[in-house]
Design an enzyme around this catalytic site. Sequence first.
Site, PDB file in Angstrom:
ATOM      1  N   ALA A  66       0.880  -1.163   0.089  1.00 45.17           N
ATOM      2  CA  ALA A  66       0.073  -0.080   0.079  1.00 45.17           C
ATOM      3  C   ALA A  66       0.817   1.287   0.048  1.00 45.17           C
ATOM      4  O   ALA A  66       2.094   1.089   0.506  1.00 45.17           O
ATOM      5  CB  ALA A  66      -0.844  -0.079   1.105  1.00 45.17           C
ATOM      6  N   GLY A 110       0.910  -5.306   0.559  1.00 46.92           N
ATOM      7  CA  GLY A 110      -0.161  -5.584  -0.488  1.00 46.92           C
ATOM      8  C   GLY A 110       0.522  -6.125  -1.592  1.00 46.92           C
ATOM      9  O   GLY A 110      -0.449  -6.788  -2.287  1.00 46.92           O
ATOM     10  N   GLU A 113       0.342  -9.798  -0.782  1.00 50.32           N
ATOM     11  CA  GLU A 113      -0.994 -10.241  -0.990  1.00 50.32           C
ATOM     12  C   GLU A 113      -1.715 -10.324  -2.387  1.00 50.32           C
ATOM     13  O   GLU A 113      -2.544 -11.232  -2.720  1.00 50.32           O
ATOM     14  CB  GLU A 113      -1.898  -9.001  -0.095  1.00 50.32           C
ATOM     15  CG  GLU A 113      -1.833  -9.530   1.308  1.00 50.32           C
ATOM     16  CD  GLU A 113      -2.332  -8.215   2.409  1.00 50.32           C
ATOM     17  OE1 GLU A 113      -2.193  -7.069   1.876  1.00 50.32           O
ATOM     18  OE2 GLU A 113      -2.676  -8.297   3.295  1.00 50.32           O
ATOM     19  N   GLU A 133       3.493  -4.860   7.572  1.00 49.37           N
ATOM     20  CA  GLU A 133       2.597  -3.630   7.828  1.00 49.37           C
ATOM     21  C   GLU A 133       2.781  -3.174   9.290  1.00 49.37           C
ATOM     22  O   GLU A 133       2.658  -2.026   9.672  1.00 49.37           O
ATOM     23  CB  GLU A 133       1.268  -4.106   7.732  1.00 49.37           C
ATOM     24  CG  GLU A 133       0.870  -4.313   6.170  1.00 49.37           C
ATOM     25  CD  GLU A 133       0.868  -5.498   5.509  1.00 49.37           C
ATOM     26  OE1 GLU A 133       1.741  -6.227   6.230  1.00 49.37           O
ATOM     27  OE2 GLU A 133       0.505  -5.966   4.605  1.00 49.37           O
TER      28      GLU A 133
HETATM   29  N1  COA Z   1       4.497   3.278   0.083  1.00 45.17           N
HETATM   30  C1  COA Z   1       4.755   4.582  -0.425  1.00 45.17           C
HETATM   31  N2  COA Z   1       6.176   4.845  -1.054  1.00 45.17           N
HETATM   32  C2  COA Z   1       7.113   3.832  -0.845  1.00 45.17           C
HETATM   33  C3  COA Z   1       6.678   2.339  -0.469  1.00 45.17           C
HETATM   34  C4  COA Z   1       5.282   2.426  -0.053  1.00 45.17           C
HETATM   35  N3  COA Z   1       4.868   1.042   0.524  1.00 45.17           N
HETATM   36  N4  COA Z   1       7.709   1.662  -0.448  1.00 45.17           N
HETATM   37  C5  COA Z   1       8.855   2.101  -1.343  1.00 45.17           C
HETATM   38  N5  COA Z   1       8.270   3.839  -1.355  1.00 45.17           N
HETATM   39  C6  COA Z   1       9.095   4.604  -1.889  1.00 45.17           C
HETATM   40  C7  COA Z   1       9.995   5.236  -1.018  1.00 45.17           C
HETATM   41  O1  COA Z   1       9.462   6.324  -0.319  1.00 45.17           O
HETATM   42  C8  COA Z   1      10.945   5.784  -1.999  1.00 45.17           C
HETATM   43  O2  COA Z   1      10.635   6.973  -2.400  1.00 45.17           O
HETATM   44  P1  COA Z   1      11.486   8.543  -2.643  1.00 45.17           P
HETATM   45  O3  COA Z   1      12.544   7.908  -3.610  1.00 45.17           O
HETATM   46  O4  COA Z   1      10.502   9.489  -3.290  1.00 45.17           O
HETATM   47  O5  COA Z   1      11.907   8.565  -1.286  1.00 45.17           O
HETATM   48  C9  COA Z   1      11.123   4.900  -3.284  1.00 45.17           C
HETATM   49  O6  COA Z   1       9.734   4.143  -3.199  1.00 45.17           O
HETATM   50  C10 COA Z   1      11.891   3.852  -3.341  1.00 45.17           C
HETATM   51  O7  COA Z   1      12.201   3.552  -2.112  1.00 45.17           O
HETATM   52  P2  COA Z   1      13.536   3.116  -1.007  1.00 45.17           P
HETATM   53  O8  COA Z   1      12.970   3.090   0.329  1.00 45.17           O
HETATM   54  O9  COA Z   1      14.281   4.419  -1.077  1.00 45.17           O
HETATM   55  O10 COA Z   1      14.146   1.960  -1.359  1.00 45.17           O
HETATM   56  P3  COA Z   1      14.844   0.865  -0.735  1.00 45.17           P
HETATM   57  O11 COA Z   1      15.549   0.118  -1.424  1.00 45.17           O
HETATM   58  O12 COA Z   1      15.909   1.679   0.379  1.00 45.17           O
HETATM   59  O13 COA Z   1      14.109   0.043   0.477  1.00 45.17           O
HETATM   60  C11 COA Z   1      12.272  -1.069   0.836  1.00 45.17           C
HETATM   61  C12 COA Z   1      13.063  -0.639  -0.263  1.00 45.17           C
HETATM   62  C13 COA Z   1      10.804  -1.699   0.371  1.00 45.17           C
HETATM   63  C14 COA Z   1      12.649  -1.820   2.086  1.00 45.17           C
HETATM   64  C15 COA Z   1      11.264   0.188   1.703  1.00 45.17           C
HETATM   65  O14 COA Z   1      11.077   0.941   0.626  1.00 45.17           O
HETATM   66  C16 COA Z   1      10.083  -0.079   2.404  1.00 45.17           C
HETATM   67  O15 COA Z   1      10.478  -0.660   3.648  1.00 45.17           O
HETATM   68  N6  COA Z   1       9.038   0.139   1.904  1.00 45.17           N
HETATM   69  C17 COA Z   1       7.812   0.014   2.750  1.00 45.17           C
HETATM   70  C18 COA Z   1       7.162  -1.324   2.621  1.00 45.17           C
HETATM   71  C19 COA Z   1       6.052  -1.489   3.341  1.00 45.17           C
HETATM   72  O16 COA Z   1       5.946  -1.484   4.488  1.00 45.17           O
HETATM   73  N7  COA Z   1       4.882  -1.884   2.893  1.00 45.17           N
HETATM   74  C20 COA Z   1       3.653  -2.303   3.545  1.00 45.17           C
HETATM   75  C21 COA Z   1       2.756  -1.041   3.718  1.00 45.17           C
HETATM   76  S1  COA Z   1       1.381  -1.340   4.456  1.00 45.17           S
END
Ligand code: COA
Length: 259
Positions: A66, A110, A113, A133
């Site tokens: 999400a 998501g 999922e 999450e």
């Molecule tokens: N929602 C919104 N934006 C997201 C996102 C999410 N679920 N996952 C990644 N992004 C965005 C980041 O904010 C970043 O944006 P920016 O460049 O404008 O700052 C871009 O995608 C790249 O992500 P980044 O975090 O820089 O990459 P990374 O390789 O360092 O880390 C993850 C990758 C997946 C570990 C990390 O992005 C993360 O933990 N994301 C959230 C995953 C999550 O919790 N999902 C469940 C949501 S309920």
Amino acid sequence: MSEFKTIIYEKRGNVAWITLNRPDKLNAQNTEMRRELIRALEDAWKDDNVRVVVITGAGRAFSAGADISEFPILTPADLVKRAEIIRPYELIRNMPKPVIAAVNGLALGGGCELAMSCDIVIASEDAQFGQPEVRVGVIPGGGGTQILPRLVGEKIAKEMIFTGKFISAQEAYRLGMINKVVPREKLMEEVNNMVNELLKQSPIILAFAKMAVNKALETTLTEGLKCEVDLFRLCFSTEDQKELSKAFLEKKPPAIKGR
Ligand code: COA
């Protein structure tokens, strides 16, 4: 269909390809993407020429879940009104045609999922799966707490959901979450092989098979067996069942009609 902004939707032959297309945000699913996914899935469902659907992601992620940037402003009332939050998963699960997830990278929240709601999941070896999450103050909302324990068992599901830790594609395969792990450069080749296997089958018989297996995840054994035998009998009302058995006995290639 070029009217989409967050996904790419293409139909080639009998296959609909949906590519999640916000690579700079790791294909995080915002409201617009979910609405577009719903439109594409509804179109694929209705179009009789589409016999298989493939979902994949652009860039290095399948989907990071999400879009968390929408979370700070969401209220419970918004979520009650927004059917689109879970609708894509429901459409995939209930659509009477096979849906394949081609998991090209991170499948989190998501995204995990979405992959789990597909009938067949093929992942590249650098893919990772997780339900992180809790780290952003919520629990899975697209089936994670219900589907994951059915796939991997209660203990592993609770560990993944409670800690938010990611697992490798190889581990997901070992746990029975996914069908296949392949080198990144072979992903689309393997997906196409699977598509071609599915296109050889009768679409109406595959629809019955999907309904029957789905039932196994949501009912008692007695009810499930009753559903199976009803659907088994229904196969005998189709032209394809007659054609396929006749072709086998006559050692001829079948002419599948899908009815
Ligand atoms: N929602 C919104 N934006 C997201 C996102 C999410 N679920 N996952 C990644 N992004 C965005 C980041 O904010 C970043 O944006 P920016 O460049 O404008 O700052 C871009 O995608 C790249 O992500 P980044 O975090 O820089 O990459 P990374 O390789 O360092 O880390 C993850 C990758 C997946 C570990 C990390 O992005 C993360 O933990 N994301 C959230 C995953 C999550 O919790 N999902 C469940 C949501 S309920």
